[in-house]
Structures are given as structure tokens and as C-alpha cells.
Design a protein around this motif. Structure first.
Motif, PDB file in Angstrom:
ATOM      1  N   ARG A  60       0.827  -1.218   0.000  1.00  0.00           N
ATOM      2  CA  ARG A  60       0.000   0.000   0.000  1.00  0.00           C
ATOM      3  C   ARG A  60       0.858   1.264   0.000  1.00  0.00           C
ATOM      4  O   ARG A  60       0.320   2.368  -0.048  1.00  0.00           O
ATOM      5  CB  ARG A  60      -0.916   0.018   1.234  1.00  0.00           C
ATOM      6  CG  ARG A  60      -1.865  -1.175   1.319  1.00  0.00           C
ATOM      7  CD  ARG A  60      -2.850  -1.178   0.151  1.00  0.00           C
ATOM      8  NE  ARG A  60      -3.805  -2.276   0.241  1.00  0.00           N
ATOM      9  CZ  ARG A  60      -3.617  -3.473  -0.284  1.00  0.00           C
ATOM     10  NH1 ARG A  60      -2.494  -3.742  -0.920  1.00  0.00           N
ATOM     11  NH2 ARG A  60      -4.538  -4.409  -0.182  1.00  0.00           N
ATOM     12  N   ALA A  61       2.161   1.115   0.040  1.00  0.00           N
ATOM     13  CA  ALA A  61       3.050   2.270   0.068  1.00  0.00           C
ATOM     14  C   ALA A  61       2.986   3.030  -1.257  1.00  0.00           C
ATOM     15  O   ALA A  61       2.662   2.469  -2.306  1.00  0.00           O
ATOM     16  CB  ALA A  61       4.485   1.835   0.357  1.00  0.00           C
ATOM     17  N   GLU A  62       3.328   4.304  -1.205  1.00  0.00           N
ATOM     18  CA  GLU A  62       3.230   5.158  -2.391  1.00  0.00           C
ATOM     19  C   GLU A  62       4.087   4.655  -3.541  1.00  0.00           C
ATOM     20  O   GLU A  62       3.730   4.805  -4.710  1.00  0.00           O
ATOM     21  CB  GLU A  62       3.642   6.587  -2.035  1.00  0.00           C
ATOM     22  CG  GLU A  62       3.452   7.579  -3.162  1.00  0.00           C
ATOM     23  CD  GLU A  62       3.746   9.002  -2.748  1.00  0.00           C
ATOM     24  OE1 GLU A  62       3.751   9.878  -3.630  1.00  0.00           O
ATOM     25  OE2 GLU A  62       3.968   9.229  -1.535  1.00  0.00           O
ATOM     26  N   VAL A  63       5.203   4.014  -3.227  1.00  0.00           N
ATOM     27  CA  VAL A  63       6.097   3.535  -4.275  1.00  0.00           C
ATOM     28  C   VAL A  63       5.430   2.483  -5.161  1.00  0.00           C
ATOM     29  O   VAL A  63       5.822   2.277  -6.310  1.00  0.00           O
ATOM     30  CB  VAL A  63       7.400   2.968  -3.647  1.00  0.00           C
ATOM     31  CG1 VAL A  63       7.113   1.690  -2.862  1.00  0.00           C
ATOM     32  CG2 VAL A  63       8.463   2.717  -4.704  1.00  0.00           C
ATOM     33  N   PHE A  64       4.388   1.841  -4.652  1.00  0.00           N
ATOM     34  CA  PHE A  64       3.698   0.800  -5.417  1.00  0.00           C
ATOM     35  C   PHE A  64       2.408   1.305  -6.065  1.00  0.00           C
ATOM     36  O   PHE A  64       1.588   0.501  -6.509  1.00  0.00           O
ATOM     37  CB  PHE A  64       3.394  -0.398  -4.519  1.00  0.00           C
ATOM     38  CG  PHE A  64       4.612  -0.992  -3.876  1.00  0.00           C
ATOM     39  CD1 PHE A  64       5.661  -1.465  -4.646  1.00  0.00           C
ATOM     40  CD2 PHE A  64       4.722  -1.056  -2.495  1.00  0.00           C
ATOM     41  CE1 PHE A  64       6.799  -1.989  -4.071  1.00  0.00           C
ATOM     42  CE2 PHE A  64       5.854  -1.596  -1.897  1.00  0.00           C
ATOM     43  CZ  PHE A  64       6.895  -2.060  -2.689  1.00  0.00           C
ATOM     44  N   GLN A  65       2.236   2.613  -6.161  1.00  0.00           N
ATOM     45  CA  GLN A  65       1.023   3.170  -6.748  1.00  0.00           C
ATOM     46  C   GLN A  65       0.811   2.766  -8.209  1.00  0.00           C
ATOM     47  O   GLN A  65      -0.332   2.576  -8.636  1.00  0.00           O
ATOM     48  CB  GLN A  65       1.016   4.700  -6.609  1.00  0.00           C
ATOM     49  CG  GLN A  65       0.627   5.179  -5.222  1.00  0.00           C
ATOM     50  CD  GLN A  65      -0.663   4.549  -4.726  1.00  0.00           C
ATOM     51  OE1 GLN A  65      -1.722   4.698  -5.342  1.00  0.00           O
ATOM     52  NE2 GLN A  65      -0.593   3.826  -3.613  1.00  0.00           N
ATOM     53  N   PRO A  66       1.867   2.607  -9.019  1.00  0.00           N
ATOM     54  CA  PRO A  66       1.622   2.131 -10.393  1.00  0.00           C
ATOM     55  C   PRO A  66       0.919   0.775 -10.419  1.00  0.00           C
ATOM     56  O   PRO A  66       0.011   0.555 -11.226  1.00  0.00           O
ATOM     57  CB  PRO A  66       3.032   2.046 -10.990  1.00  0.00           C
ATOM     58  CG  PRO A  66       3.800   3.084 -10.242  1.00  0.00           C
ATOM     59  CD  PRO A  66       3.267   3.039  -8.842  1.00  0.00           C
ATOM     60  N   PHE A  67       1.317  -0.123  -9.513  1.00  0.00           N
ATOM     61  CA  PHE A  67       0.639  -1.418  -9.416  1.00  0.00           C
ATOM     62  C   PHE A  67      -0.798  -1.240  -8.971  1.00  0.00           C
ATOM     63  O   PHE A  67      -1.731  -1.829  -9.550  1.00  0.00           O
ATOM     64  CB  PHE A  67       1.379  -2.337  -8.454  1.00  0.00           C
ATOM     65  CG  PHE A  67       0.511  -3.397  -7.829  1.00  0.00           C
ATOM     66  CD1 PHE A  67       0.037  -4.457  -8.587  1.00  0.00           C
ATOM     67  CD2 PHE A  67       0.150  -3.319  -6.489  1.00  0.00           C
ATOM     68  CE1 PHE A  67      -0.783  -5.423  -8.019  1.00  0.00           C
ATOM     69  CE2 PHE A  67      -0.663  -4.278  -5.914  1.00  0.00           C
ATOM     70  CZ  PHE A  67      -1.135  -5.331  -6.678  1.00  0.00           C
ATOM     71  N   MET A  68      -1.014  -0.434  -7.941  1.00  0.00           N
ATOM     72  CA  MET A  68      -2.367  -0.238  -7.428  1.00  0.00           C
ATOM     73  C   MET A  68      -3.264   0.395  -8.488  1.00  0.00           C
ATOM     74  O   MET A  68      -4.440   0.032  -8.627  1.00  0.00           O
ATOM     75  CB  MET A  68      -2.329   0.628  -6.169  1.00  0.00           C
ATOM     76  CG  MET A  68      -1.635  -0.021  -4.980  1.00  0.00           C
ATOM     77  SD  MET A  68      -2.423  -1.578  -4.474  1.00  0.00           S
ATOM     78  CE  MET A  68      -4.056  -0.997  -4.003  1.00  0.00           C
ATOM     79  N   ALA A  69      -2.709   1.340  -9.260  1.00  0.00           N
ATOM     80  CA  ALA A  69      -3.497   1.984 -10.313  1.00  0.00           C
ATOM     81  C   ALA A  69      -3.877   0.980 -11.395  1.00  0.00           C
ATOM     82  O   ALA A  69      -5.009   0.986 -11.899  1.00  0.00           O
ATOM     83  CB  ALA A  69      -2.705   3.142 -10.912  1.00  0.00           C
ATOM     84  N   ALA A  70      -2.942   0.093 -11.764  1.00  0.00           N
ATOM     85  CA  ALA A  70      -3.236  -0.919 -12.775  1.00  0.00           C
ATOM     86  C   ALA A  70      -4.292  -1.893 -12.269  1.00  0.00           C
ATOM     87  O   ALA A  70      -5.208  -2.282 -13.013  1.00  0.00           O
ATOM     88  CB  ALA A  70      -1.953  -1.665 -13.150  1.00  0.00           C
TER      89      ALA A  70
END
Length: 231
Positions: A131-141
Motif C-alpha cells: 500500500r506504500a506510495e512507491v507501489f502506486q503504479p501497481f495499485m493503479a493498474a
């Protein structure tokens, strides 16, 4: 002694699948993250599992988070590319079967990816670190994929007697395959059974043979998606 590049000696011959040292690192990390946990895995352990020096690993990935980000992204990218392609396909035949075939195909394709990947990386979705900001591309996908499920479900609801929220139900059923796999309960037909179950929930049990055939055609047409991902 073989090498992975200038000044980056490998301790031993490659023992992991992958065309490059980067691929081998991802494979080793996937095994360790899913087997002993992300927090309990060090970059040194990953390097040892590949047979390279820890300093060589940093030539490919600057942090352990970067490795996890690549792995998480890989669990979604192929299914998302396929879902995008199928979502834009109008299809032919009976009006209600076109959206049914699209949803069935996405469920079957996505579920097959989760069931057949070398490591059960879906278990990493629930890591607090994910859930960290660095993984936002994954979360967005992942959010986009879930949105496509929802829109396909709405299309199907509009032409047949199925309940609201069918797309989200389908998305949740597919992701339940992650836990079934973790429990050793996955079989060769788990993904297809899940796709059929969604159609039964949509009230299309009698139409299943025709839906399966149309779904299979979509997978044959769009199932090879590397070019879609690159584009």
C-alpha cells in the motif's frame, strides 16, 4: 566462472529460468517473498539464491521495494492488456452473448494467469508494504482492471437478467483463486470453473456452450498480448 557483465562475477552457473540476470533475480525474489515473506527476505538472500554478489543485484535493482514493485506489476500487466483489448471488442452473434463472452474471457484469462504463474505472487497483494506510495503504479493498474470488470458486468446486466455488481463479484471470485492456490486447492479447471460460475450467476447456464465458444475465440485472438503491453 561466468559473468553477468563487466566487473559483476557470478558465483556459479545460472540455475534459474530467465533470459537475463534481472529475470533470475525476480524469480528468486518471487520464491523467497512468497515462501518466507517480504520482510524476512534480504537482498543478500536473493543474491545468494541467484548465485551473484549482493553488489551485482544492486546493478539491476536499487532497493528491495523496486523488486517487489516489478513483481506486483507483472501479476496485473498481462491481464490488464488483455482486458483492455477485449473490452473494446464489439463481438458478433446474439446481443446478450457478446458482453457475456467478453466477461467470461477476461475472467478465464485473468484466472489462468493467477493459477499458472510459477509463483503465487497474488499472496503479496495483502502485504502492508504493497500500500506504500512507491507501489502506486501497481495499485493503479489493479484498480483499472477492476474497473473494466465492473464495466463488463454492467454491459451484461443491461442485456440479461443478472444482478447488479456482477463485475465486482467476478473480480473477487478471480482473486479468491490466490487463496485457493495457497491452500493447495487449485485444479487444472479452476479458472474455467470460475468463469462458468460468473455466467451461471448472470442467468446464462443454458447458454454456457455458446458463451464458452465465443470466449475461446476472444482468447485466441487477443491472448498473445506482449505487443499490447508494449504499446
Amino acid at each position: 566462472m561466468t559473468t553477468v557483465g563487466p566487473g559483476r562475477p557470478r558465483k556459479q552457473q545460472a540455475v534459474r529460468p530467465g533470459a537475463t540476470a534481472r529475470d533470475e533475480i525476480l524469480d528468486a525474489a518471487a520464491e523467497l517473498f512468497t515462501g518466507q515473506g517480504f520482510a524476512n527476505t534480504s537482498t543478500r538472500a536473493i543474491a545468494d539464491a541467484v548465485g551473484i554478489r549482493q553488489s551485482s543485484l544492486y546493478h539491476h535493482f536499487s532497493t528491495k521495494d523496486e523488486i517487489l514493485g516489478d513483481l506486483l506489476g507483472g501479476t496485473v500487466s498481462t491481464s490488464l492488456a488483455f482486458a483492455r483489448a477485449v473490452h473494446g471488442e464489439s463481438g458478433e452473434g446474439r446481443q446478450e452473448l457478446a458482453p457475456a463472452a467478453r466477461l467470461h474471457a477476461v475472467v478465464l484469462f485473468d484466472g489462468s494467469q493467477l493459477c499458472s504463474s510459477r509463483w503465487n505472487l497474488g499472496v503479496l497483494y495483502h502485504l502492508p508494504e504493497a500500500r506504500a506510495e512507491v507501489f502506486q503504479p501497481f495499485m493503479a493498474a489493479r484498480t483499472e482492471l477492476r474497473t473494466i470488470y465492473g464495466e463488463l458486468g454492467q454491459e451484461l446486466t443491461a442485456v440479461c437478467d443478472s444482478g447488479a455488481g456482477l463485475g465486482d463479484t467476478a473480480f473477487r471470485l478471480v482473486e479468491s483463486l490466490i487463496n485457493l492456490r495457497a491452500d493447495g486447492l487449485i485444479s487444472a479447471d479452476s479458472a474455467s470453473t470460475t468463469a462458468d460460475t460468473v455466467m451461471i450467476l448472470a442467468g446464462l447456464k443454458r447458454e454456457l456452450p455458446a458463451v464458452r465458444a465465443a470466449s475461446s475465440e476472444l482468447i485466441s485472438r487477443f491472448g498473445d498480448v506482449p505487443d499490447l503491453i508494449a504499446g
